[in-house]
Write a protein that holds these residues in place. Structure first.
Motif, PDB file in Angstrom:
ATOM      1  N   TYR A  61     -34.810  39.841   9.192  1.00  0.00           N
ATOM      2  CA  TYR A  61     -35.756  38.864   8.641  1.00  0.00           C
ATOM      3  C   TYR A  61     -34.968  37.760   7.927  1.00  0.00           C
ATOM      4  N   THR A  62     -34.411  36.856   8.706  1.00  0.00           N
ATOM      5  CA  THR A  62     -33.539  35.816   8.151  1.00  0.00           C
ATOM      6  C   THR A  62     -33.926  34.413   8.610  1.00  0.00           C
ATOM      7  N   SER A  63     -35.061  34.285   9.268  1.00  0.00           N
ATOM      8  CA  SER A  63     -35.471  32.978   9.777  1.00  0.00           C
ATOM      9  C   SER A  63     -36.377  32.274   8.772  1.00  0.00           C
ATOM     10  N   TYR A  64     -36.787  31.043   9.105  1.00  0.00           N
ATOM     11  CA  TYR A  64     -37.790  30.353   8.297  1.00  0.00           C
ATOM     12  C   TYR A  64     -39.108  31.108   8.356  1.00  0.00           C
ATOM     13  N   SER A  65     -39.890  30.972   7.298  1.00  0.00           N
ATOM     14  CA  SER A  65     -41.295  31.378   7.373  1.00  0.00           C
ATOM     15  C   SER A  65     -42.126  30.115   7.614  1.00  0.00           C
ATOM     16  N   THR A  66     -43.423  30.275   7.757  1.00  0.00           N
ATOM     17  CA  THR A  66     -44.281  29.101   7.784  1.00  0.00           C
ATOM     18  C   THR A  66     -44.120  28.356   6.461  1.00  0.00           C
ATOM     19  N   ASN A  67     -44.410  27.064   6.444  1.00  0.00           N
ATOM     20  CA  ASN A  67     -44.189  26.249   5.250  1.00  0.00           C
ATOM     21  C   ASN A  67     -44.892  26.809   4.028  1.00  0.00           C
ATOM     22  N   LYS A  68     -46.119  27.225   4.186  1.00  0.00           N
ATOM     23  CA  LYS A  68     -46.904  27.699   3.033  1.00  0.00           C
ATOM     24  C   LYS A  68     -46.523  29.108   2.601  1.00  0.00           C
ATOM     25  N   GLY A  69     -45.685  29.770   3.372  1.00  0.00           N
ATOM     26  CA  GLY A  69     -45.294  31.127   3.027  1.00  0.00           C
ATOM     27  C   GLY A  69     -45.786  32.131   4.045  1.00  0.00           C
ATOM     28  N   MET A  70     -45.182  33.299   4.035  1.00  0.00           N
ATOM     29  CA  MET A  70     -45.561  34.341   4.993  1.00  0.00           C
ATOM     30  C   MET A  70     -47.047  34.673   4.849  1.00  0.00           C
ATOM     31  N   PRO A  71     -47.787  34.746   5.933  1.00  0.00           N
ATOM     32  CA  PRO A  71     -49.228  35.045   5.854  1.00  0.00           C
ATOM     33  C   PRO A  71     -49.540  36.316   5.066  1.00  0.00           C
ATOM     34  N   LEU A  72     -48.747  37.377   5.257  1.00  0.00           N
ATOM     35  CA  LEU A  72     -49.021  38.622   4.541  1.00  0.00           C
ATOM     36  C   LEU A  72     -48.848  38.449   3.034  1.00  0.00           C
ATOM     37  N   LEU A  73     -47.840  37.683   2.628  1.00  0.00           N
ATOM     38  CA  LEU A  73     -47.649  37.452   1.194  1.00  0.00           C
ATOM     39  C   LEU A  73     -48.831  36.690   0.623  1.00  0.00           C
ATOM     40  N   GLU A  93     -55.599  28.404   3.409  1.00  0.00           N
ATOM     41  CA  GLU A  93     -55.833  27.019   2.994  1.00  0.00           C
ATOM     42  C   GLU A  93     -55.635  26.753   1.504  1.00  0.00           C
ATOM     43  N   GLU A  94     -55.629  27.795   0.680  1.00  0.00           N
ATOM     44  CA  GLU A  94     -55.658  27.574  -0.769  1.00  0.00           C
ATOM     45  C   GLU A  94     -54.484  28.197  -1.514  1.00  0.00           C
ATOM     46  N   ILE A  95     -53.444  28.590  -0.801  1.00  0.00           N
ATOM     47  CA  ILE A  95     -52.265  29.196  -1.427  1.00  0.00           C
ATOM     48  C   ILE A  95     -51.005  28.626  -0.777  1.00  0.00           C
ATOM     49  N   ILE A  96     -50.033  28.270  -1.607  1.00  0.00           N
ATOM     50  CA  ILE A  96     -48.721  27.874  -1.109  1.00  0.00           C
ATOM     51  C   ILE A  96     -47.663  28.630  -1.891  1.00  0.00           C
ATOM     52  N   VAL A  97     -46.688  29.184  -1.186  1.00  0.00           N
ATOM     53  CA  VAL A  97     -45.575  29.909  -1.789  1.00  0.00           C
ATOM     54  C   VAL A  97     -44.425  28.932  -1.982  1.00  0.00           C
ATOM     55  N   THR A  98     -43.817  28.967  -3.167  1.00  0.00           N
ATOM     56  CA  THR A  98     -42.827  27.952  -3.541  1.00  0.00           C
ATOM     57  C   THR A  98     -41.535  28.595  -4.041  1.00  0.00           C
ATOM     58  N   VAL A  99     -40.531  27.755  -4.216  1.00  0.00           N
ATOM     59  CA  VAL A  99     -39.248  28.211  -4.747  1.00  0.00           C
ATOM     60  C   VAL A  99     -39.365  28.250  -6.275  1.00  0.00           C
ATOM     61  N   GLY A 100     -39.950  29.318  -6.759  1.00  0.00           N
ATOM     62  CA  GLY A 100     -40.224  29.449  -8.181  1.00  0.00           C
ATOM     63  C   GLY A 100     -41.430  28.621  -8.600  1.00  0.00           C
ATOM     64  N   VAL A 101     -41.924  28.889  -9.807  1.00  0.00           N
ATOM     65  CA  VAL A 101     -43.040  28.106 -10.341  1.00  0.00           C
ATOM     66  C   VAL A 101     -42.605  26.668 -10.611  1.00  0.00           C
ATOM     67  N   SER A 102     -41.332  26.475 -10.899  1.00  0.00           N
ATOM     68  CA  SER A 102     -40.845  25.119 -11.182  1.00  0.00           C
ATOM     69  C   SER A 102     -41.100  24.179 -10.014  1.00  0.00           C
TER      70      SER A 102
END
Length: 389
Positions: A61-73, A93-102
């Motif tokens: 598991y070393t590739s990119y995920s979708t921009n908004k983050g892995m669907p399961l997460l 549609e209402e959640i995005i996973v980011t590089v920290g809260v910052s």
């Protein structure tokens, strides 16, 4: 030689260096320093979370995920908020996973601010809020709070600073640096204020799980009428001891999330996939270890509060996060003088309160995200320092 500083952007020139890092650069060069400064858990990320990452690497598991983050997460995040706060978010549609809260805070501000837009920021507050507003082209408007109210902000406080240019209210509770929380009634008053003035609310709830004394954290977007006008931030750094994984997320209406994702696509692309795998494990199986850590923070909270009271420094009991904010005005020193002399003479590193806003002058921030033994050692040195001055 060319004067390259002239080439820097005006926004960057406006932003001062972090008031937190200044003292730790000095402390790093000293021996025998006890640090009560950096807001980082002293716990190692629980093994089952680390193991999930190892397993993910073994499986490739070393590739990119979708921009908004892995669907399961995103599904697990949505399930958490439905289970805990009875509020529904669409994972797609209402959640995005980011590089920290910052990163989430930065994305939100850049997505919604235009030059001249004002952002109300109750102070004392986390040091990056004002800087992020400036870098996004907005104008930060500090809203001072007082120790008499344990640094709680109220709708009346905010009314004094709102103008026709105000677009956003940025709050963070439980609060860094004070450990203050807000009651349901106080939050409802702030929600009514935001609705009255048609403001977007950015609510940083990274310390939400770290609420003590039988009190429960109130999710701001769960208040009546607030989901669509709130961009809520949370992550894994504090409650799951995952600071170095750099994993956060934002919850908001689809328009805001899509706008944030546009910037995210061109800058970060996605959060690290290994960290996302670990985040899934944390949400699925990490509650037990999380509560063990929270119980230990609570024990330390009582210990450090009683220690400061015993030595005569006025302070109020923090009810959230892992910080305490003692008043040092009785020493006759400014916050920076106190911190510099304490570090020089007793080798204890803390943060001056004015690093978090002007109304923090006369206070110091101490983190109790370290062992009882180190807290006890620091308290002994601080008491010795007070006696000798």
């Amino acid at each position: 030689m060319s004067n390259w500083e002239k080439s820097l952007s005006d926004a960057v020139k406006q932003v001062p260096p972090s008031g937190i890092r200044k003292f730790f650069d000095v402390a790093a060069k000293m021996d025998d320093v006890i640090t009560l400064g950096i807001g980082e858990p002293d716990f190692v990320t629980p093994w089952h979370i680390r193991e999930s990452c190892v397993y993910g690497l073994e499986k490739g598991y070393t590739s990119y995920s979708t921009n908004k983050g892995m669907p399961l997460l995103r599904q697990e995040i949505a399930a958490l908020y439905k289970r805990t706060y009875k509020i529904n978010y669409d994972p797609a549609e209402e959640i995005i996973v980011t590089v920290g809260v910052s990163e989430a805070v930065d994305l939100a501000l850049r997505a919604i601010l235009n030059p001249g837009d004002e952002v109300l920021i109750p102070e004392p507050c986390y040091v990056s809020y004002k800087a992020c507003v400036i870098l996004a082209g907005g104008t930060p408007i500090p809203v001072p709070t007082s120790v008499e109210k344990e640094f709680r902000v109220t709708a009346d406080d905010l009314e004094k600073y709102v103008t026709a240019k105000t677009k956003v209210l940025l709050i963070g509770y439980p609060n860094n640096p004070t450990g203050t929380i807000l009651t349901t009634d106080e939050l409802r008053g702030i929600a009514a204020f935001a609705q009255k003035h048609d403001l977007i609310v950015l609510s940083d709830e990274i310390y939400g799980d770290l609420t003590y004394g039988g009190l429960e954290h109130i999710c701001f977007s769960s208040l009546p009428g607030m989901k669509d006008r709130t961009i809520l931030f949370n992550g894994f750094s504090k409650a799951y001891a995952m600071t170095g994984w750099r994993l956060g997320y934002a919850l908001a209406n689809p328009v805001f999330i899509e706008a944030m994702n546009k910037i995210h696509q061109y800058t970060m692309l996605c959060a690290p996939v290994t960290a996302q795998v670990a985040g899934i494990e944390a949400l699925q199986n990490g509650e037990g270890n999380m509560h063990k850590m929270i119980n230990e923070y609570d024990r330390r909270r009582h210990f450090i509060y009683e220690g400061f009271c015993h030595m005569g420094l006025k302070t109020f009991e923090p009810k959230g996060a892992f910080y305490i904010f003692p008043n040092i005005e009785s020493t006759g020193m400014t916050s920076e003088e106190f911190v510099e002399k304490l570090l020089e003479r007793e080798h204890v590193a803390v943060i001056p309160g004015n690093a978090f806003g002007e109304c923090g002058e006369g206070f110091i921030r101490c983190s109790y995200a370290t062992s009882i033994d180190k807290i006890a050692g620091a308290l002994n040195r601080i008491e010795n320092f007070l006696k000798n001055i």
